[in-house]
Design a protein around this motif. Structure first.
Motif, PDB file in Angstrom:
ATOM      1  N   LEU A  88       0.834  -1.197   0.000  1.00 42.82           N
ATOM      2  CA  LEU A  88       0.000   0.000   0.000  1.00 42.82           C
ATOM      3  C   LEU A  88       0.875   1.255   0.000  1.00 42.82           C
ATOM      4  N   GLY A  89       1.935   1.234   0.790  1.00 41.81           N
ATOM      5  CA  GLY A  89       2.828   2.377   0.840  1.00 41.81           C
ATOM      6  C   GLY A  89       3.455   2.679  -0.512  1.00 41.81           C
ATOM      7  N   ARG A  90       3.871   1.635  -1.213  1.00 41.92           N
ATOM      8  CA  ARG A  90       4.453   1.835  -2.547  1.00 41.92           C
ATOM      9  C   ARG A  90       3.430   2.380  -3.537  1.00 41.92           C
ATOM     10  N   SER A  91       2.154   2.176  -3.238  1.00 41.15           N
ATOM     11  CA  SER A  91       1.079   2.675  -4.098  1.00 41.15           C
ATOM     12  C   SER A  91       0.626   4.073  -3.701  1.00 41.15           C
ATOM     13  N   GLY A  92       1.308   4.675  -2.718  1.00 34.67           N
ATOM     14  CA  GLY A  92       0.962   6.024  -2.293  1.00 34.67           C
ATOM     15  C   GLY A  92      -0.068   6.102  -1.196  1.00 34.67           C
ATOM     16  N   ILE A  93      -0.359   4.967  -0.545  1.00 31.79           N
ATOM     17  CA  ILE A  93      -1.317   4.918   0.561  1.00 31.79           C
ATOM     18  C   ILE A  93      -0.532   4.606   1.828  1.00 31.79           C
ATOM     19  N   HIS A  94      -0.372   5.606   2.691  1.00 33.70           N
ATOM     20  CA  HIS A  94       0.505   5.459   3.849  1.00 33.70           C
ATOM     21  C   HIS A  94      -0.290   5.358   5.148  1.00 33.70           C
ATOM     22  N   CYS A  95       0.365   4.806   6.158  1.00 37.37           N
ATOM     23  CA  CYS A  95      -0.344   4.338   7.352  1.00 37.37           C
ATOM     24  C   CYS A  95       0.114   5.034   8.627  1.00 37.37           C
ATOM     25  N   THR A  96      -0.847   5.454   9.428  1.00 36.49           N
ATOM     26  CA  THR A  96      -0.623   5.799  10.820  1.00 36.49           C
ATOM     27  C   THR A  96      -0.800   4.521  11.630  1.00 36.49           C
ATOM     28  N   VAL A  97       0.212   4.142  12.387  1.00 33.07           N
ATOM     29  CA  VAL A  97       0.166   2.854  13.095  1.00 33.07           C
ATOM     30  C   VAL A  97      -0.048   3.073  14.591  1.00 33.07           C
ATOM     31  N   ILE A  98      -0.949   2.268  15.146  1.00 31.77           N
ATOM     32  CA  ILE A  98      -1.286   2.322  16.565  1.00 31.77           C
ATOM     33  C   ILE A  98      -0.310   1.429  17.321  1.00 31.77           C
ATOM     34  N   THR A  99       0.289   1.974  18.358  1.00 21.27           N
ATOM     35  CA  THR A  99       1.210   1.200  19.179  1.00 21.27           C
ATOM     36  C   THR A  99       0.504   0.708  20.439  1.00 21.27           C
ATOM     37  N   GLY A 100       1.264   0.149  21.343  1.00 21.83           N
ATOM     38  CA  GLY A 100       0.716  -0.396  22.578  1.00 21.83           C
ATOM     39  C   GLY A 100       1.461  -1.646  23.019  1.00 21.83           C
ATOM     40  N   MET A 101       2.277  -2.194  22.114  1.00 18.04           N
ATOM     41  CA  MET A 101       3.110  -3.344  22.448  1.00 18.04           C
ATOM     42  C   MET A 101       4.266  -2.899  23.350  1.00 18.04           C
ATOM     43  N   PRO A 102       5.015  -3.837  23.937  1.00 24.46           N
ATOM     44  CA  PRO A 102       6.183  -3.430  24.714  1.00 24.46           C
ATOM     45  C   PRO A 102       7.068  -2.478  23.905  1.00 24.46           C
ATOM     46  N   MET A 103       7.560  -1.439  24.548  1.00 28.85           N
ATOM     47  CA  MET A 103       8.287  -0.391  23.828  1.00 28.85           C
ATOM     48  C   MET A 103       9.482  -0.936  23.067  1.00 28.85           C
ATOM     49  N   ALA A 104      10.106  -1.954  23.571  1.00 25.38           N
ATOM     50  CA  ALA A 104      11.277  -2.515  22.898  1.00 25.38           C
ATOM     51  C   ALA A 104      10.926  -3.135  21.555  1.00 25.38           C
ATOM     52  N   ARG A 105       9.663  -3.395  21.310  1.00 33.87           N
ATOM     53  CA  ARG A 105       9.246  -4.015  20.055  1.00 33.87           C
ATOM     54  C   ARG A 105       8.801  -2.993  19.001  1.00 33.87           C
ATOM     55  N   VAL A 106       8.600  -1.741  19.366  1.00 28.98           N
ATOM     56  CA  VAL A 106       8.053  -0.752  18.437  1.00 28.98           C
ATOM     57  C   VAL A 106       8.948  -0.560  17.219  1.00 28.98           C
ATOM     58  N   LEU A 107      10.212  -0.277  17.436  1.00 29.79           N
ATOM     59  CA  LEU A 107      11.104  -0.004  16.303  1.00 29.79           C
ATOM     60  C   LEU A 107      11.375  -1.245  15.450  1.00 29.79           C
ATOM     61  N   PRO A 108      11.615  -2.427  16.038  1.00 25.85           N
ATOM     62  CA  PRO A 108      11.785  -3.613  15.185  1.00 25.85           C
ATOM     63  C   PRO A 108      10.567  -3.908  14.314  1.00 25.85           C
ATOM     64  N   LEU A 109       9.371  -3.718  14.855  1.00 25.66           N
ATOM     65  CA  LEU A 109       8.165  -3.945  14.055  1.00 25.66           C
ATOM     66  C   LEU A 109       8.002  -2.867  12.990  1.00 25.66           C
ATOM     67  N   ALA A 110       8.290  -1.632  13.357  1.00 28.10           N
ATOM     68  CA  ALA A 110       8.173  -0.546  12.381  1.00 28.10           C
ATOM     69  C   ALA A 110       9.124  -0.760  11.211  1.00 28.10           C
ATOM     70  N   ALA A 111      10.297  -1.311  11.468  1.00 25.96           N
ATOM     71  CA  ALA A 111      11.263  -1.548  10.397  1.00 25.96           C
ATOM     72  C   ALA A 111      10.716  -2.506   9.342  1.00 25.96           C
ATOM     73  N   GLN A 112       9.816  -3.390   9.741  1.00 24.91           N
ATOM     74  CA  GLN A 112       9.242  -4.339   8.796  1.00 24.91           C
ATOM     75  C   GLN A 112       8.152  -3.700   7.928  1.00 24.91           C
ATOM     76  N   ALA A 113       7.688  -2.507   8.310  1.00 22.64           N
ATOM     77  CA  ALA A 113       6.662  -1.807   7.531  1.00 22.64           C
ATOM     78  C   ALA A 113       7.148  -0.412   7.137  1.00 22.64           C
ATOM     79  N   LYS A 114       8.445  -0.300   6.880  1.00 21.26           N
ATOM     80  CA  LYS A 114       9.058   1.022   6.680  1.00 21.26           C
ATOM     81  C   LYS A 114       8.551   1.738   5.438  1.00 21.26           C
TER      82      LYS A 114
END
Length: 416
Positions: A88-114
């Protein structure tokens, strides 16, 4: 009911507009700024649901014309979830992502949806999900610190967490230093979008006031709002699909005029085909993933009419006024200089005197309205049928143009 409708309140600054016989100078807003203020909620991680169909999901979003979606950042071992977000991002549709998981997991997960992520959001409706005030406030602070300390993400906006209880929200303290934007969920229930009845404290004025207790003067986003079309006699107050198609464009115009930076409609698809389930019928599109409901048709048509991508520009004012004081409107301009005057009446379509489950759709009266220009435009075209099939009608281009305003949004294309 007529397909026409009109108050000149230019969007963003939303100045008051007095009905007079002479034309008055009204500021316009770039049409595409409004289009860019609209998003929709999705659930890419709902395996086995209507969202678990990449082709339908992408096609629906592209047909709708939105550029922004909101979804949970899920700690998932399902690689397809991240692949679909990135597509979707490559198609010009970008995402606001809701967090709430352990803070140590936020950046590793975000890297998979960069390729998809354009903004981070604190946890969703924390008061309903077992968060103490202290834990919720600390998470928002930690999210800010974590994102701002990372070179890959430190320029991305951070939205505040959301609440549904503003008394709870007030106990969070001032979080304005830890968010770029406030975040509210003002669902109108069965009321018209312009209503300030404080239904379950979910109306827009109450939401804006409650959100400012948390993030002060920071820009505000609505990350959830919408109408459910279920047929049950309990639960979230519903409207008919036809009413949702009338209300939704007005909702988007009203929130934008109220200064809301972006409004995410909840949600893209009905979750399943059960008319008795209040939570399953918020979709703009039915649970088959392809059939647009009137609200989805109206939203897509409004975006089609006003879309004008390109570099930012300064819209010019227009000398124009309306004779009908009850009308609402917004004035937009595209890069080619053409104006789009969007007009409607803030009518309620439910008979609110009847108890829940016995309400009947009403037919509020239409009103005549004269539009007065300081100079006669070269051309005026009326565009109606947002919630069904777009219709265009050439009107007489003169210093005064007469129309009938109603509960439905009408767009006037004005060539100066």
């Amino acid at each position: 009911m007529s397909t026409a409708s009109l108050v000149l309140a230019a969007v963003l600054s939303a100045p008051s507009f007095t009905a007079t016989a002479a034309a008055a100078t009204v500021p316009a807003v770039a049409a595409d700024a409004f289009c860019d203020s609209i998003g929709v909620n999705i659930h890419v991680h709902y395996q086995g649901s209507v969202y678990d169909h990449a082709t339908n999901l992408k096609a629906a979003l592209q047909k709708l014309g939105v550029r922004h979606v909101r979804d949970g950042l899920v700690d998932s071992q399902w690689p397809t979830y991240f692949e679909r977000l990135n597509d979707l991002g490559r198609s010009g549709i970008h995402c606001t992502v809701i967090t709430g998981m352990p803070m140590a997991r936020v950046l590793p997960l975000a890297a998979q949806a960069k390729e998809a992520i354009e903004a981070f959001e604190g946890p969703n409706e924390v008061n309903l999900n077992g968060w103490t005030v202290e834990r919720a406030a600390q998470y928002q602070k930690d999210l800010w610190t974590t994102i701002r300390a990372d070179a890959a993400w430190n320029q991305d906006p951070i939205l505040c967490l959301s609440v549904t209880d503003y008394d709870y929200g007030a106990r969070l303290g001032d979080l304005s230093a830890f968010a770029d934007c406030g975040n509210i969920h003002p669902y109108p229930g069965g009321w018209e979008p312009e209503n300030g009845s404080a239904w379950m404290k979910a109306d827009l004025p109450t939401g804006l006031a409650g959100g400012r207790k948390i993030t002060g003067s920071k820009p505000m986003m609505i990350t959830e709002t919408g109408y459910t079309t279920h047929r049950a006699k309990a639960g979230h107050v519903a409207v008919t699909p036809e009413m949702a198609g009338i209300y939704l464009p007005r909702m988007l115009l009203h929130t934008f005029a109220s200064g809301v930076k972006r409004t995410f409609i909840y949600e893209l698809f009905d979750l399943h085909d059960d008319p008795q389930d209040p939570e399953a019928n918020f979709g703009l599109i039915r649970s088959d993933g392809v059939t647009f409901k009137p609200a989805g048709i109206a939203m897509g048509n409004l975006l089609t009419v006003l879309r004008d991508p390109g570099a930012p520009f300064a819209a010019a004012p227009l000398d124009v006024t309306l004779s009908e004081a009850q009308a609402r409107s917004a004035l937009f301009q595209k890069r080619d200089g053409v104006y789009y005057l969007v007009v409607w009446l803030p009518s309620n379509l439910w008979d609110q005197s009847r108890p829940y489950g016995q309400k009947q759709q009403s037919d509020p009266p239409d009103l005549p309205c004269t539009i007065t220009f300081a100079r006669a435009p070269k051309a005026v075209t009326g565009i109606t049928g947002l919630d069904a099939t777009l219709n265009e009608k050439v009107l007489v281009a003169a210093k005064t143009v007469s129309i009938v305003v109603s509960e439905r949004v009408t767009v006037l294309r004005i060539v100066p």
